[in-house]
Design a protein around this motif. Structure first.
Motif, PDB file in Angstrom:
ATOM      1  N   PRO A 137      -0.802   7.975  -1.064  1.00  0.00           N
ATOM      2  CA  PRO A 137      -1.656   7.742  -2.240  1.00  0.00           C
ATOM      3  C   PRO A 137      -2.407   9.000  -2.658  1.00  0.00           C
ATOM      4  N   ASP A 174      -1.431   6.118  -7.904  1.00  0.00           N
ATOM      5  CA  ASP A 174      -0.964   5.390  -6.724  1.00  0.00           C
ATOM      6  C   ASP A 174      -1.949   4.313  -6.289  1.00  0.00           C
ATOM      7  N   VAL A 175      -3.241   4.568  -6.507  1.00  0.00           N
ATOM      8  CA  VAL A 175      -4.270   3.643  -6.071  1.00  0.00           C
ATOM      9  C   VAL A 175      -5.497   3.836  -6.963  1.00  0.00           C
ATOM     10  N   TRP A 233       0.853  -1.188   0.000  1.00  0.00           N
ATOM     11  CA  TRP A 233       0.000   0.000   0.000  1.00  0.00           C
ATOM     12  C   TRP A 233       0.890   1.239   0.000  1.00  0.00           C
TER      13      TRP A 233
END
Length: 442
Positions: free
Chosen positions: A257, A316-317, A253
């Motif tokens: 983000p 990023d996500v 993760w």
């Protein structure tokens, strides 16, 4: 008392209720054949005489009594117990003295053959003889067709094998009253009638408009809840056997983000909640939206395509969000093909679909938050925590640097003081050397 009447003036049939009952009226409106109309003068529902045999087979069973006019017009349809079918004879009664009697014998085929009405009446009697009471049927729903103006629904009960392939099928009819009851019972469990929904239903088999169908009256919501959960677990187990179920959760993760790819409706409530949460944080999020219609046909293909396009960008996500709704609206998020696309996506995926109690297959294979707002808050909290951690590290680094500078400043000041004392020492040393020279010269 309710009556089945014949109107010679208009040559039509009439279904007349003995007393006004709203539920009974709504049931009768949905039960009668197509083309029925209400006659205010007759105070009855009128329909064509071509449905006379159907009316005898169905309305009399529902408590309607034939009037004298109907009996005079259709005496052949009222011959008990065969309702006018000349090809079925009455089963003989046992001999009162105990002597054996011959069993029923089929009547000889008339030269002209069976009429369609006679054939359907025989089929109906066979169905009711085999299933005289209400039956429970376990199947999946398919081909849902809700009649918005009249309030009833038609559908198919379908057998579905372990591979998800449909098999045997039986038509069913759900009246307005039964549909309202079923919708309410499913809504309490966060569910709704939907394609391929597993159900355990109760109803009565009948022959209507030339086909066998189930007059569906009720269902067991506990069965649907259990089957839905079981199907999700089976789908997850299949992904696990394929080595895909845990791939997405194994991705690291990101610490910050801030570049977010969003798969959501163009202007849905869930989209607005998610965006507002990010904007109100004051953090420098950069959002890239892939607008998708988040329900109905084509959902799986649209989501898979949006995931692929966003995964190719520098994000990023990727977040998939949708506001709450009926259980049927969320059923598409349980598609195994969509779950595979999420599992194999090379970007971390965050799910925020539905209400707090909703759970889909996507929630099981990716990082999940219960609502779009919660998904946005999760990103905000992640970035805020990373910023605080970096601030602490910077503060610690600045503290160590300040201490080092202070120590260096003290050493410099000491060196300055030492340098300031050098001229005096040199002058005194020079005086000592001059005195020594004088003594040597003396």
């Amino acid at each position: 008392m309710d009556h089945l009447d014949y109107l010679p003036q208009s040559n039509r049939l009439a279904a007349r209720l003995g007393r006004f009952d709203r539920e009974r009226v709504e049931w009768l409106k949905g039960f009668l054949p197509p083309g029925r109309t209400y006659g205010p003068n007759e105070k009855a529902w009128l329909f064509g005489i071509e449905h006379a045999a159907w009316a005898v087979g169905h309305l009399l069973r529902e408590g309607f009594e034939p009037t004298a006019a109907f009996q005079r017009r259709f005496p052949e349809l009222l011959q008990a117990p065969t309702l006018g079918d000349p090809d079925v004879v009455r089963e003989p009664s046992p001999d009162p003295y105990g002597e054996p009697v011959a069993g029923p014998q089929p009547a000889p085929m008339p030269p002209t053959g069976l009429s369609v009405e006679g054939l359907l009446q025989g089929l109906e009697r066979a169905v009711h003889a085999a299933f005289p009471d209400r039956v429970w049927v376990a199947a999946c729903l398919g081909g849902l067709r809700r009649q918005a103006t009249k309030g009833y629904m038609t559908a198919d009960l379908v057998d579905v094998d372990e591979a998800g392939q449909p098999g045997a099928k039986l038509a069913c009819y759900i009246s307005r009253e039964a549909l309202a009851r079923i919708d309410m019972r499913l809504a309490k469990e966060g569910l709704a009638l939907a394609e391929l929904l597993p159900v355990l239903v109760r109803g009565r088999l009948e022959v209507r408009f030339g086909r066998v169908q189930l007059q569906l009256e009720d269902l067991d919501p506990a069965y649907t809840v259990g089957k839905t959960r079981l199907s999700l677990e089976q789908a997850f187990a299949q992904l696990d056997r394929e080595g895909l179920a845990r791939l997405q959760l194994a991705l690291p993760w990101p610490e910050l983000p801030l570049r977010v790819g969003l798969v959501a409706g163009a202007d849905g409530e869930g989209t607005r909640d998610f965006r507002r949460t990010l904007e109100e944080s004051g953090l420098p999020f950069v959002l890239r939206l892939e607008a998708v219609r988040m329900q109905g046909e084509g959902l799986e293909a649209a989501l898979v395509g949006a995931l692929g396009r966003l995964a190719a960008l520098e994000v990023d996500v990727i977040a998939i969000v949708r506001g709450g709704g009926a259980g049927a609206d969320l059923h598409g998020f349980n598609a195994p093909g969509l779950a595979r696309a999420v599992c194999t996506c090379r970007r971390p995926v965050l799910i925020g679909i539905g209400h707090d109690h909703d759970r889909t297959l996507l929630d099981m294979v990716a990082r999940s938050q219960r609502t779009p707002t919660a998904a946005g808050r999760h990103l905000v909290d992640t970035v805020a925590a990373a910023v605080r951690a970096r601030e602490l590290r910077l503060r610690d680094a600045f503290g160590r640097l300040a201490a080092r500078l202070s120590a260096d400043r003290a050493r410099v000041e000491a060196a300055d003081r030492a340098l300031e004392a050098v001229p005096g020492r040199l002058e005194r040393r020079g005086e000592a050397l001059a005195a020594t020279r004088a003594r040597v010269e003396h």
